[in-house]
Scaffold this motif. Structure first.
Motif, PDB file in Angstrom:
ATOM      1  N   TRP A 173      32.742  47.164  46.172  1.00 33.42           N
ATOM      2  CA  TRP A 173      32.632  47.080  44.712  1.00 33.42           C
ATOM      3  C   TRP A 173      33.972  47.228  44.004  1.00 33.42           C
ATOM      4  N   THR A 230      40.586  43.741  44.983  1.00 33.88           N
ATOM      5  CA  THR A 230      39.332  44.163  45.613  1.00 33.88           C
ATOM      6  C   THR A 230      38.827  43.095  46.567  1.00 33.88           C
ATOM      7  N   MET A 283      30.809  38.954  41.521  1.00 34.66           N
ATOM      8  CA  MET A 283      32.222  39.274  41.360  1.00 34.66           C
ATOM      9  C   MET A 283      33.061  38.021  41.109  1.00 34.66           C
ATOM     10  N   HIS A 298      32.352  36.719  37.667  1.00 31.62           N
ATOM     11  CA  HIS A 298      33.044  37.521  36.655  1.00 31.62           C
ATOM     12  C   HIS A 298      34.530  37.157  36.608  1.00 31.62           C
ATOM     13  N   TYR A 332      34.852  46.458  40.119  1.00 27.94           N
ATOM     14  CA  TYR A 332      33.987  45.430  39.537  1.00 27.94           C
ATOM     15  C   TYR A 332      33.073  45.978  38.442  1.00 27.94           C
ATOM     16  N   LEU A 392      40.437  42.991  40.340  1.00 26.34           N
ATOM     17  CA  LEU A 392      39.352  42.339  41.087  1.00 26.34           C
ATOM     18  C   LEU A 392      39.889  41.466  42.215  1.00 26.34           C
ATOM     19  N   SER A 402      34.949  46.877  35.366  1.00 27.16           N
ATOM     20  CA  SER A 402      35.431  45.674  34.694  1.00 27.16           C
ATOM     21  C   SER A 402      34.331  45.059  33.833  1.00 27.16           C
TER      22      SER A 402
END
Length: 117
Positions: free
Chosen positions: A27, A56, A71, A74, A30, A53, A33
């Protein structure tokens, strides 16, 4: 003797709980955000969110962990906010590849961006 057994059983139970605590998905930032973009009007730093992100996603790939649903979508939204429509489309397409059940939704986003799916 009985007391030792109870303590040992408790330690084993707690250890088992700790091992199950690792999430299936990586995660990272995320959830934060999404929250800051939807709840903290004007406070969302799009560039910082994209960087976080992206890190990540890279870390998840290096560790062999799954990227959570949404994700990449986004990230696509963040890139589109920055005006980088080609990069946004690539992020949306990555979401569609990872989660084919999102195809209708992702195709709709791409269409609204002014591009063909």
């Amino acid at each position: 003797m009985r007391r030792t057994f109870v303590v040992a059983a408790a330690v084993c139970a707690l250890t088992a709980c700790q091992q199950r605590g690792r999430s299936l998905y990586a995660w990272g930032s995320y959830e934060d955000s999404v929250w800051s973009l939807t709840h903290a009007e004007g406070a969302a730093d799009v560039d910082a969110q994209i960087d976080s992100l992206t890190q990540t996603v890279e870390r998840a790939r290096q560790e062999g962990r799954a990227i959570p649903p949404g994700m990449h979508a986004h990230l696509g939204l963040l890139y589109s906010m920055r005006g980088e429509l080609d990069t946004a489309r690539a992020a949306f397409e990555s979401e569609r590849e990872l989660y084919p059940e999102s195809t209708t939704f992702i195709d709709g986003l791409i269409e609204r961006m002014g591009a063909r799916p």
